[in-house]
Motif scaffolding. Sequence first.
Motif, PDB file in Angstrom:
ATOM      1  N   LEU A 165     -17.574   3.466 -22.415  1.00  0.00           N
ATOM      2  CA  LEU A 165     -18.507   3.175 -23.507  1.00  0.00           C
ATOM      3  C   LEU A 165     -19.104   1.779 -23.375  1.00  0.00           C
ATOM      4  N   TYR A 166     -18.325   0.829 -22.901  1.00  0.00           N
ATOM      5  CA  TYR A 166     -18.839  -0.529 -22.666  1.00  0.00           C
ATOM      6  C   TYR A 166     -20.002  -0.498 -21.672  1.00  0.00           C
ATOM      7  N   TYR A 167     -19.782   0.142 -20.525  1.00  0.00           N
ATOM      8  CA  TYR A 167     -20.824   0.182 -19.491  1.00  0.00           C
ATOM      9  C   TYR A 167     -22.000   1.083 -19.868  1.00  0.00           C
ATOM     10  N   LEU A 168     -21.785   2.017 -20.773  1.00  0.00           N
ATOM     11  CA  LEU A 168     -22.845   2.910 -21.227  1.00  0.00           C
ATOM     12  C   LEU A 168     -23.702   2.266 -22.323  1.00  0.00           C
ATOM     13  N   ILE A 169     -23.071   1.681 -23.315  1.00  0.00           N
ATOM     14  CA  ILE A 169     -23.787   1.236 -24.518  1.00  0.00           C
ATOM     15  C   ILE A 169     -24.265  -0.214 -24.461  1.00  0.00           C
TER      16      ILE A 169
ATOM     17  N   GLY B 286     -26.715 -13.931 -14.421  1.00  0.00           N
ATOM     18  CA  GLY B 286     -28.173 -13.939 -14.506  1.00  0.00           C
ATOM     19  C   GLY B 286     -28.872 -12.730 -13.925  1.00  0.00           C
ATOM     20  N   VAL B 287     -28.256 -11.549 -14.049  1.00  0.00           N
ATOM     21  CA  VAL B 287     -28.928 -10.316 -13.644  1.00  0.00           C
ATOM     22  C   VAL B 287     -28.842  -9.313 -14.779  1.00  0.00           C
ATOM     23  N   ARG B 288     -29.744  -8.339 -14.760  1.00  0.00           N
ATOM     24  CA  ARG B 288     -29.716  -7.283 -15.759  1.00  0.00           C
ATOM     25  C   ARG B 288     -30.262  -6.004 -15.181  1.00  0.00           C
ATOM     26  N   ILE B 289     -29.941  -4.894 -15.827  1.00  0.00           N
ATOM     27  CA  ILE B 289     -30.384  -3.575 -15.387  1.00  0.00           C
ATOM     28  C   ILE B 289     -31.685  -3.239 -16.104  1.00  0.00           C
ATOM     29  N   VAL B 290     -32.685  -2.776 -15.354  1.00  0.00           N
ATOM     30  CA  VAL B 290     -33.944  -2.322 -15.945  1.00  0.00           C
ATOM     31  C   VAL B 290     -34.364  -1.025 -15.273  1.00  0.00           C
ATOM     32  N   LYS B 291     -35.272  -0.331 -15.914  1.00  0.00           N
ATOM     33  CA  LYS B 291     -35.855   0.860 -15.301  1.00  0.00           C
ATOM     34  C   LYS B 291     -36.806   0.401 -14.193  1.00  0.00           C
TER      35      LYS B 291
ATOM     36  N   GLY C 236     -29.966   7.701 -21.714  1.00  0.00           N
ATOM     37  CA  GLY C 236     -30.087   8.678 -20.635  1.00  0.00           C
ATOM     38  C   GLY C 236     -29.934   8.034 -19.266  1.00  0.00           C
ATOM     39  N   ALA C 237     -30.633   6.935 -19.050  1.00  0.00           N
ATOM     40  CA  ALA C 237     -30.545   6.233 -17.761  1.00  0.00           C
ATOM     41  C   ALA C 237     -29.139   5.695 -17.534  1.00  0.00           C
ATOM     42  N   MET C 238     -28.536   5.159 -18.580  1.00  0.00           N
ATOM     43  CA  MET C 238     -27.195   4.608 -18.418  1.00  0.00           C
ATOM     44  C   MET C 238     -26.157   5.712 -18.218  1.00  0.00           C
ATOM     45  N   PHE C 239     -26.371   6.884 -18.824  1.00  0.00           N
ATOM     46  CA  PHE C 239     -25.484   8.020 -18.582  1.00  0.00           C
ATOM     47  C   PHE C 239     -25.561   8.426 -17.111  1.00  0.00           C
ATOM     48  N   LEU C 240     -26.780   8.517 -16.584  1.00  0.00           N
ATOM     49  CA  LEU C 240     -26.934   8.854 -15.168  1.00  0.00           C
ATOM     50  C   LEU C 240     -26.299   7.786 -14.292  1.00  0.00           C
ATOM     51  N   ARG C 241     -26.501   6.541 -14.646  1.00  0.00           N
ATOM     52  CA  ARG C 241     -26.008   5.417 -13.849  1.00  0.00           C
ATOM     53  C   ARG C 241     -24.484   5.337 -13.852  1.00  0.00           C
ATOM     54  N   THR C 242     -23.858   5.653 -14.972  1.00  0.00           N
ATOM     55  CA  THR C 242     -22.404   5.507 -15.055  1.00  0.00           C
ATOM     56  C   THR C 242     -21.669   6.815 -14.775  1.00  0.00           C
ATOM     57  N   PHE C 243     -21.981   7.864 -15.511  1.00  0.00           N
ATOM     58  CA  PHE C 243     -21.201   9.095 -15.423  1.00  0.00           C
ATOM     59  C   PHE C 243     -21.573   9.946 -14.213  1.00  0.00           C
TER      60      PHE C 243
ATOM     61  N   HIS D 142     -26.381   4.703  -7.475  1.00  0.00           N
ATOM     62  CA  HIS D 142     -26.461   4.875  -8.925  1.00  0.00           C
ATOM     63  C   HIS D 142     -27.821   4.427  -9.471  1.00  0.00           C
ATOM     64  N   ASP D 143     -28.453   3.452  -8.835  1.00  0.00           N
ATOM     65  CA  ASP D 143     -29.802   3.037  -9.235  1.00  0.00           C
ATOM     66  C   ASP D 143     -30.818   4.132  -8.924  1.00  0.00           C
ATOM     67  N   LEU D 144     -30.686   4.738  -7.751  1.00  0.00           N
ATOM     68  CA  LEU D 144     -31.618   5.805  -7.369  1.00  0.00           C
ATOM     69  C   LEU D 144     -31.469   7.013  -8.296  1.00  0.00           C
ATOM     70  N   ILE D 145     -30.239   7.362  -8.639  1.00  0.00           N
ATOM     71  CA  ILE D 145     -29.991   8.494  -9.536  1.00  0.00           C
ATOM     72  C   ILE D 145     -30.599   8.229 -10.916  1.00  0.00           C
ATOM     73  N   ALA D 146     -30.446   7.014 -11.419  1.00  0.00           N
ATOM     74  CA  ALA D 146     -30.857   6.687 -12.786  1.00  0.00           C
ATOM     75  C   ALA D 146     -32.277   6.154 -12.906  1.00  0.00           C
ATOM     76  N   GLY D 147     -32.933   5.873 -11.772  1.00  0.00           N
ATOM     77  CA  GLY D 147     -34.275   5.291 -11.848  1.00  0.00           C
ATOM     78  C   GLY D 147     -34.251   3.860 -12.346  1.00  0.00           C
ATOM     79  N   THR D 148     -33.214   3.114 -11.922  1.00  0.00           N
ATOM     80  CA  THR D 148     -33.033   1.735 -12.370  1.00  0.00           C
ATOM     81  C   THR D 148     -32.934   0.796 -11.180  1.00  0.00           C
ATOM     82  N   TYR D 149     -32.912  -0.494 -11.475  1.00  0.00           N
ATOM     83  CA  TYR D 149     -32.550  -1.503 -10.487  1.00  0.00           C
ATOM     84  C   TYR D 149     -32.025  -2.716 -11.230  1.00  0.00           C
ATOM     85  N   VAL D 150     -31.409  -3.623 -10.511  1.00  0.00           N
ATOM     86  CA  VAL D 150     -30.877  -4.840 -11.100  1.00  0.00           C
ATOM     87  C   VAL D 150     -31.808  -5.976 -10.709  1.00  0.00           C
ATOM     88  N   THR D 151     -32.232  -6.745 -11.705  1.00  0.00           N
ATOM     89  CA  THR D 151     -33.187  -7.820 -11.473  1.00  0.00           C
ATOM     90  C   THR D 151     -32.638  -9.161 -11.915  1.00  0.00           C
TER      91      THR D 151
END
Length: 136
Positions: A49-53, A69-74, A83-90, A121-130
């Motif tokens: 739940l921590y990594y999801l929410i 100094g990094v964060r996850i974005v679409k 939805g993106a975080m569910f794909l990224r984590t689970f 996990h970034d490719l699955i969720a459509g995210t990257y870390v910036t």
Amino acid sequence: MIQHPGGFWRRLLGNLLDAIIIGIPIGILGYILTGDTEGNFFTKLLNYLYYLIVPVVWLGYTVGKRIVGVRIVKVDGGKVGLGAMFLRTFVSGLVYVATLGMGLIVSAFMVGLREDKRAIHDLIAGTYVTTDSHQL
């Protein structure tokens, strides 16, 4: 459009800080509440739940990511949602388990070698870390 991707070492340090700052207290709390030292369901659920929410409500940051100094974005630069975080984590977690950890090793190489620094996990969720701070 991917801008200022966060590299391997920063991401690793952020994950280690999350494990120390959040994971250890959750593990202790789980032990106090259940008496189980073998990684109980309660502890796993709180970590999940921590990594999801937290990234959803805190503009892509976790505590460790914020410190380094990094964060996850679409991929389009927008905020991540549940939805993106569910794909990224689970879902990606299932991939890593199904490949007996090989997917995790491949992901580490992807972050280290790809220009966009995206892992499986970034490719699955459509995210990257910036390394960009929030501009939303």
